[in-house]
Write a protein that holds these residues in place. Sequence first.
Motif, PDB file in Angstrom:
ATOM      1  N   ARG A 262       8.483  14.977  -0.823  1.00 48.76           N
ATOM      2  CA  ARG A 262       8.431  13.745  -1.615  1.00 48.76           C
ATOM      3  C   ARG A 262       8.122  14.073  -3.085  1.00 48.76           C
ATOM      4  O   ARG A 262       8.634  13.439  -3.989  1.00 48.76           O
ATOM      5  CB  ARG A 262       7.347  12.786  -1.076  1.00 48.76           C
ATOM      6  CG  ARG A 262       7.562  12.235   0.323  1.00 48.76           C
ATOM      7  CD  ARG A 262       8.807  11.403   0.457  1.00 48.76           C
ATOM      8  NE  ARG A 262       8.923  10.375  -0.570  1.00 48.76           N
ATOM      9  CZ  ARG A 262       8.311   9.186  -0.528  1.00 48.76           C
ATOM     10  NH1 ARG A 262       7.597   8.848   0.521  1.00 48.76           N
ATOM     11  NH2 ARG A 262       8.485   8.311  -1.503  1.00 48.76           N
TER      12      ARG A 262
ATOM     13  N   GLN B 233      12.326   8.364  -0.292  1.00 47.84           N
ATOM     14  CA  GLN B 233      11.962   8.982   0.990  1.00 47.84           C
ATOM     15  C   GLN B 233      13.182   9.678   1.595  1.00 47.84           C
ATOM     16  O   GLN B 233      13.121  10.804   2.086  1.00 47.84           O
ATOM     17  CB  GLN B 233      11.448   7.904   1.960  1.00 47.84           C
ATOM     18  CG  GLN B 233      11.210   8.401   3.380  1.00 47.84           C
ATOM     19  CD  GLN B 233      10.025   9.355   3.472  1.00 47.84           C
ATOM     20  OE1 GLN B 233       8.950   9.052   3.002  1.00 47.84           O
ATOM     21  NE2 GLN B 233      10.221  10.509   4.090  1.00 47.84           N
TER      22      GLN B 233
ATOM     23  N   LEU C 254       5.968   9.048   7.751  1.00 41.34           N
ATOM     24  CA  LEU C 254       4.506   8.892   7.738  1.00 41.34           C
ATOM     25  C   LEU C 254       4.102   7.676   6.870  1.00 41.34           C
ATOM     26  O   LEU C 254       4.792   7.390   5.912  1.00 41.34           O
ATOM     27  CB  LEU C 254       3.794  10.145   7.252  1.00 41.34           C
ATOM     28  CG  LEU C 254       4.057  11.430   8.078  1.00 41.34           C
ATOM     29  CD1 LEU C 254       3.262  12.594   7.473  1.00 41.34           C
ATOM     30  CD2 LEU C 254       3.694  11.239   9.547  1.00 41.34           C
TER      31      LEU C 254
ATOM     32  N   LEU D  86       0.831  -1.203   0.000  1.00 40.52           N
ATOM     33  CA  LEU D  86       0.000   0.000   0.000  1.00 40.52           C
ATOM     34  C   LEU D  86       0.869   1.258   0.000  1.00 40.52           C
ATOM     35  O   LEU D  86       2.040   1.214   0.382  1.00 40.52           O
ATOM     36  CB  LEU D  86      -0.876   0.004   1.259  1.00 40.52           C
ATOM     37  CG  LEU D  86      -1.676  -1.272   1.520  1.00 40.52           C
ATOM     38  CD1 LEU D  86      -2.441  -1.157   2.827  1.00 40.52           C
ATOM     39  CD2 LEU D  86      -2.623  -1.555   0.357  1.00 40.52           C
ATOM     40  N   SER D  87       0.267   2.378  -0.383  1.00 39.44           N
ATOM     41  CA  SER D  87       1.006   3.645  -0.353  1.00 39.44           C
ATOM     42  C   SER D  87       0.039   4.819  -0.430  1.00 39.44           C
ATOM     43  O   SER D  87      -0.972   4.752  -1.128  1.00 39.44           O
ATOM     44  CB  SER D  87       1.966   3.717  -1.544  1.00 39.44           C
ATOM     45  OG  SER D  87       2.501   5.016  -1.664  1.00 39.44           O
ATOM     46  N   THR D  88       0.374   5.880   0.268  1.00 35.41           N
ATOM     47  CA  THR D  88      -0.317   7.165   0.091  1.00 35.41           C
ATOM     48  C   THR D  88       0.646   8.148  -0.573  1.00 35.41           C
ATOM     49  O   THR D  88       0.435   8.580  -1.704  1.00 35.41           O
ATOM     50  CB  THR D  88      -0.773   7.740   1.454  1.00 35.41           C
ATOM     51  OG1 THR D  88      -1.637   6.792   2.076  1.00 35.41           O
ATOM     52  CG2 THR D  88      -1.506   9.060   1.271  1.00 35.41           C
ATOM     53  N   ARG D  89       1.739   8.498   0.134  1.00 34.92           N
ATOM     54  CA  ARG D  89       2.654   9.529  -0.328  1.00 34.92           C
ATOM     55  C   ARG D  89       3.407   9.130  -1.598  1.00 34.92           C
ATOM     56  O   ARG D  89       3.459   9.895  -2.561  1.00 34.92           O
ATOM     57  CB  ARG D  89       3.702   9.853   0.756  1.00 34.92           C
ATOM     58  CG  ARG D  89       3.230  10.806   1.819  1.00 34.92           C
ATOM     59  CD  ARG D  89       3.799  10.414   3.161  1.00 34.92           C
ATOM     60  NE  ARG D  89       3.225   9.132   3.518  1.00 34.92           N
ATOM     61  CZ  ARG D  89       2.063   9.011   4.174  1.00 34.92           C
ATOM     62  NH1 ARG D  89       1.438  10.061   4.603  1.00 34.92           N
ATOM     63  NH2 ARG D  89       1.541   7.823   4.427  1.00 34.92           N
ATOM     64  N   THR D  90       4.007   7.961  -1.579  1.00 32.65           N
ATOM     65  CA  THR D  90       4.902   7.604  -2.684  1.00 32.65           C
ATOM     66  C   THR D  90       4.130   7.518  -3.996  1.00 32.65           C
ATOM     67  O   THR D  90       4.512   8.119  -5.003  1.00 32.65           O
ATOM     68  CB  THR D  90       5.598   6.266  -2.365  1.00 32.65           C
ATOM     69  OG1 THR D  90       6.180   6.370  -1.057  1.00 32.65           O
ATOM     70  CG2 THR D  90       6.671   5.948  -3.374  1.00 32.65           C
TER      71      THR D  90
ATOM     72  N   ARG E  63       7.557  -0.715  -5.744  1.00 27.14           N
ATOM     73  CA  ARG E  63       7.540  -0.864  -4.280  1.00 27.14           C
ATOM     74  C   ARG E  63       7.360  -2.344  -3.980  1.00 27.14           C
ATOM     75  O   ARG E  63       6.382  -2.972  -4.380  1.00 27.14           O
ATOM     76  CB  ARG E  63       6.402  -0.070  -3.643  1.00 27.14           C
ATOM     77  CG  ARG E  63       6.213  -0.467  -2.166  1.00 27.14           C
ATOM     78  CD  ARG E  63       5.353   0.461  -1.378  1.00 27.14           C
ATOM     79  NE  ARG E  63       6.083   1.685  -1.092  1.00 27.14           N
ATOM     80  CZ  ARG E  63       5.654   2.620  -0.234  1.00 27.14           C
ATOM     81  NH1 ARG E  63       4.514   2.458   0.415  1.00 27.14           N
ATOM     82  NH2 ARG E  63       6.361   3.701  -0.016  1.00 27.14           N
TER      83      ARG E  63
ATOM     84  N   HIS F 126      14.683   2.863   1.270  1.00 28.37           N
ATOM     85  CA  HIS F 126      13.548   3.656   0.755  1.00 28.37           C
ATOM     86  C   HIS F 126      14.165   4.958   0.231  1.00 28.37           C
ATOM     87  O   HIS F 126      14.002   6.030   0.804  1.00 28.37           O
ATOM     88  CB  HIS F 126      12.554   3.916   1.898  1.00 28.37           C
ATOM     89  CG  HIS F 126      11.232   4.466   1.454  1.00 28.37           C
ATOM     90  ND1 HIS F 126      10.935   4.793   0.153  1.00 28.37           N
ATOM     91  CD2 HIS F 126      10.110   4.753   2.170  1.00 28.37           C
ATOM     92  CE1 HIS F 126       9.699   5.251   0.083  1.00 28.37           C
ATOM     93  NE2 HIS F 126       9.163   5.236   1.286  1.00 28.37           N
TER      94      HIS F 126
HETATM   95  N1   CP Z   1       6.470   7.531   3.540  1.00 26.92           N
HETATM   96  C1   CP Z   1       5.891   6.719   2.639  1.00 26.92           C
HETATM   97  O1   CP Z   1       6.541   5.994   1.889  1.00 26.92           O
HETATM   98  O2   CP Z   1       4.538   6.797   2.619  1.00 26.92           O
HETATM   99  P1   CP Z   1       3.597   5.815   1.819  1.00 26.92           P
HETATM  100  O3   CP Z   1       3.772   4.429   2.400  1.00 26.92           O
HETATM  101  O4   CP Z   1       2.215   6.336   2.047  1.00 26.92           O
HETATM  102  O5   CP Z   1       3.979   5.821   0.376  1.00 26.92           O
END
Ligand code: CP
Length: 351
Positions: free
Chosen positions: A313, A141, A286, A54-58, A106, A138
Amino acid sequence: MALTGKDFISTGDWTKEELGRALDVARELKATFKAGRPHRLLPDKTLFMIFFDLSTRTRNAFEAGMTQLGGHAHFIDANTSQIAHGETPHDMGIILSTYGHGIAIRHDKVPGEGNPYMRAVAKHAEVPVINLQCDEDHPTQQMADLMTIEEVFGSRNLKGMRICVSWAYAPSYAKPMSVPQGLALLLPRFGADVVIARPPEYRLMPRVMERARRLAAEGGGRLTEIDDMDEGFRGAQVVYPKSWGAEHLFGNDREALALNAKYRSWICDTRRMKLAAKNAIYMHCLPADRGNEVTDEVVDGPQSVVFHEAENRLHTAKALMALTMGGYTGNGLRPRTKATLRPRVRARRRR
Ligand code: CP
């Protein structure tokens, strides 16, 4: 400095000068974005993003970043593609290279799997491969982390700066080891004195730490490990407390979370922040487990730079894509018009 076609799988694979170049470009792209000026450096180009987690930012930084650069980032869920039926990294590297201009991956949930997977894709790809988080590192990041530290403290030279990367308690899941390892791989190269504080069971991957120590020695920084969170925080200018799983318990959630629970007291709170230097900043990649890894008071408080860090990011993602995918000539923000294939890969494929 030719970065077109270069993979970005670990910061350790790039020289300090190359990393510095990426940070300079990120700063330029940030200013351009904030000024509302167009910067279509990768028009009509496609980045394939394969996600095993899963991911939000990346995901959103790369997707939005690619749109802003004039191209398209295509999301591939590993679980709903033929990868789930065993399609190999060898075939993925070859096939996606014929459809687009970059591959990002990822694959961070299983120690020992993600990094070899992306290196296998890269071996057979004719386009650059970017690591969006693996079991070892990572790196996108960590580039945003370094950009944030530089913006806050005014220098990329971290000589004499104490940075505490601490384990912290989380009840949610066994988080990858890649962020603390990525920080250990990168920050001492720029001179930082990095202290890893962790309970004894949460050692980081020996092979990665060995590489980090070697890079630290070359870069003039220091890397030490201790088992006391308070001691780690003492006098630090940057604190980066976050949870990670014990390597031997990945895949065994019940035992992993039971072990985490032994160390509930490893939380970043105002008492601990007072142990750090007066000008200390609180960082976290985060998502943070609020109330467990960190109190709301700290993560929402004046020393926290987590949203600044998350914003960076976007800018670092864009810099890395523009540089590796042939969109940046180095003479300002002028798009390249011709795709540049990687000569070394073409030569290897001919052999
Ligand atoms: N910091 C980071 O990689 O966030 P995500 O897991 O939401 O992508």
